[in-house]
Design a protein around this motif. Structure first.
Motif, PDB file in Angstrom:
ATOM      1  N   ASP A 153       0.834  -1.212   0.000  1.00 49.45           N
ATOM      2  CA  ASP A 153       0.000   0.000   0.000  1.00 49.45           C
ATOM      3  C   ASP A 153       0.864   1.256   0.000  1.00 49.45           C
ATOM      4  O   ASP A 153       0.511   2.261  -0.605  1.00 49.45           O
ATOM      5  N   ARG A 154       1.992   1.158   0.717  1.00 45.96           N
ATOM      6  CA  ARG A 154       2.875   2.316   0.848  1.00 45.96           C
ATOM      7  C   ARG A 154       4.315   1.893   0.638  1.00 45.96           C
ATOM      8  O   ARG A 154       4.784   0.915   1.222  1.00 45.96           O
ATOM      9  N   VAL A 155       5.028   2.666  -0.188  1.00 51.92           N
ATOM     10  CA  VAL A 155       6.450   2.409  -0.449  1.00 51.92           C
ATOM     11  C   VAL A 155       7.238   3.684  -0.158  1.00 51.92           C
ATOM     12  O   VAL A 155       6.844   4.772  -0.590  1.00 51.92           O
ATOM     13  N   ALA A 156       8.322   3.545   0.574  1.00 52.48           N
ATOM     14  CA  ALA A 156       9.237   4.657   0.815  1.00 52.48           C
ATOM     15  C   ALA A 156      10.533   4.397   0.064  1.00 52.48           C
ATOM     16  O   ALA A 156      11.095   3.297   0.119  1.00 52.48           O
ATOM     17  N   ILE A 157      11.009   5.402  -0.663  1.00 53.59           N
ATOM     18  CA  ILE A 157      12.309   5.329  -1.317  1.00 53.59           C
ATOM     19  C   ILE A 157      13.244   6.286  -0.584  1.00 53.59           C
ATOM     20  O   ILE A 157      12.971   7.489  -0.503  1.00 53.59           O
ATOM     21  N   ASP A 174       4.933  -0.472   3.887  1.00 51.93           N
ATOM     22  CA  ASP A 174       4.958  -1.899   3.586  1.00 51.93           C
ATOM     23  C   ASP A 174       6.288  -2.312   2.969  1.00 51.93           C
ATOM     24  O   ASP A 174       6.723  -3.449   3.117  1.00 51.93           O
ATOM     25  N   MET A 175       6.905  -1.387   2.245  1.00 49.80           N
ATOM     26  CA  MET A 175       8.190  -1.655   1.599  1.00 49.80           C
ATOM     27  C   MET A 175       9.053  -0.405   1.686  1.00 49.80           C
ATOM     28  O   MET A 175       8.553   0.710   1.525  1.00 49.80           O
ATOM     29  N   VAL A 176      10.326  -0.601   1.959  1.00 47.00           N
ATOM     30  CA  VAL A 176      11.297   0.496   1.968  1.00 47.00           C
ATOM     31  C   VAL A 176      12.370   0.167   0.947  1.00 47.00           C
ATOM     32  O   VAL A 176      12.912  -0.946   0.925  1.00 47.00           O
ATOM     33  N   VAL A 177      12.680   1.143   0.091  1.00 44.89           N
ATOM     34  CA  VAL A 177      13.640   0.943  -0.998  1.00 44.89           C
ATOM     35  C   VAL A 177      14.863   1.823  -0.770  1.00 44.89           C
ATOM     36  O   VAL A 177      14.737   3.037  -0.609  1.00 44.89           O
ATOM     37  N   HIS A 178      16.037   1.213  -0.754  1.00 41.08           N
ATOM     38  CA  HIS A 178      17.285   1.960  -0.670  1.00 41.08           C
ATOM     39  C   HIS A 178      17.737   2.370  -2.068  1.00 41.08           C
ATOM     40  O   HIS A 178      17.970   1.500  -2.923  1.00 41.08           O
ATOM     41  N   ALA A 179      17.869   3.668  -2.301  1.00 39.19           N
ATOM     42  CA  ALA A 179      18.422   4.159  -3.562  1.00 39.19           C
ATOM     43  C   ALA A 179      19.942   4.101  -3.446  1.00 39.19           C
ATOM     44  O   ALA A 179      20.588   5.036  -2.982  1.00 39.19           O
ATOM     45  N   ILE A 180      20.505   2.960  -3.851  1.00 33.88           N
ATOM     46  CA  ILE A 180      21.924   2.711  -3.605  1.00 33.88           C
ATOM     47  C   ILE A 180      22.808   3.447  -4.602  1.00 33.88           C
ATOM     48  O   ILE A 180      22.490   3.574  -5.776  1.00 33.88           O
TER      49      ILE A 180
END
Length: 349
Positions: free
Chosen positions: A157-161, A263-269
């Protein structure tokens, strides 16, 4: 007839150099340590590229097809250079299997290494399965599976980058900006929204650096068209709570603590120097800069050169770089090497 030019690295820069040299009638030996060509876009399963929106498998795959099987180009995959001796016009490269390649010049197109998020443990990678990297999200998109939480396969539902993971961070020895992360993250955010319109996407940032002509399409476009939300913040940690991920930090615009579930966290590597650069530097006798990338002198007078005459460099081997600029630099390195080996003084040797 000059000896072949050796190209080390079969990613976008190396493929560009090989194609340019072959088009000029120059023989090339292309050495790639992996079992196939294409570099990170192919090996890591990138999705749609910035700024063309072409699928990586098509765009970079097309570059591979233009080089593979072309007259005058010898491709050696699963191969590494273990020795490099001689002078311009008369180099000898010794490969891992003991075979030798005679070369008039060399172009290092050895690329970069993605930052390993385990070096930023407070942000949850390696602890929580739904903390992933931008590369992993690209793989989800390119595989056709859509955006799914790795823990249970649900659509988030929610993603953080989170931007600048492994970039602009003196505490972990990464002082440089990786140049591509802001734009790539905005692009990924828009792709997530396109694939899953019900998923809300937030980008946490220190600063936004969608440089050049990318500002309108990616920074403003992601907000105004895709409804991606931007939060200027300093992230303290990512923890788990009630089956979700909690991003804790400070909203630096209003100067107050924030704690938001996702719900998901994305690392901008970010982009690290190639892990093999110290070895490559020793083998080819070229200097590295203070960050661990292959050093090059002033571009104004020494296009694509390294500290060793006859050895040239292109692309992300010299620092964070876009794919398009890596391709341009590969072509430039090819022309610089060609000019050297076909110079009257060299032809007379």
């Amino acid at each position: 007839m000059t000896k072949p030019i050796l190209i080390v690295g079969g990613g976008p820069a190396g493929l560009s150099a090989a194609h340019a040299l072959a088009s000029a009638g120059q023989e090339v030996v292309l050495v790639e340590k992996e079992d196939r060509l294409g570099g990170a876009p192919i090996l890591q399963g990138y999705a749609k590229l910035v700024p063309s929106h072409e699928w990586a498998k098509d765009a970079i795959g097309g570059m591979v097809d233009r080089v593979t099987g072309r007259a005058g180009v010898t491709v050696m995959t699963g191969a590494t250079v273990h020795g490099f001796d001689g002078t311009p016009g008369a180099f000898t490269a010794t490969l891992k299997d003991g075979s030798r390649v005679e070369a008039s010049a060399a172009i290092l197109a050895t690329g970069f290494t993605h930052f390993d998020s385990v070096n930023k443990p407070e942000w949850g990678f390696g602890t929580y399965p739904d903390v992933v990297t931008t590369v992993q999200v690209e793989q989800m998109i390119s595989s056709g599976q859509g955006i799914r939480c790795p823990s249970d396969g649900r659509v988030p539902d929610r993603v953080a980058i989170l931007l600048c993971v492994g970039s602009r961070d003196r505490q972990i020895g990464r002082e440089w900006c990786s140049k591509i992360c802001c734009t790539v993250s905005a692009n990924i955010a828009m792709e997530i929204r396109e694939l899953s319109p019900k998923t809300n996407v937030y980008i946490y940032y220190m600063d936004i650096r969608t440089f050049g002509l990318y500002e309108g399409e990616y920074y403003w476009g992601s907000q105004e068209e895709a409804k991606v939300k931007y939060v200027k913040a300093r992230i303290a940690e990512v923890t788990g709570r009630d089956g979700r991920l909690l991003v804790k930090g400070e909203d630096t615009l209003v100067k107050r603590p924030i704690s938001i579930p996702f719900d998901m966290v994305v690392h901008a590597i970010g982009m690290d120097p190639n892990v093999d650069n110290m070895t490559l530097g020793a083998i080819f006798g070229v200097d590295l800069n203070k960050y661990g990338y292959i050093a090059k002198p002033s571009t104004y007078a020494h296009l694509a050169e390294t500290s060793r005459p006859g050895v040239f460099v292109a692309g992300a081997a010299t620092g964070p770089e876009t794919i398009d600029d890596s391709i341009a630099q590969g072509h430039a390195a090819a022309m610089a090497a060609l000019n050297m080996v076909r110079a009257p003084s060299m032809a007379a040797e």
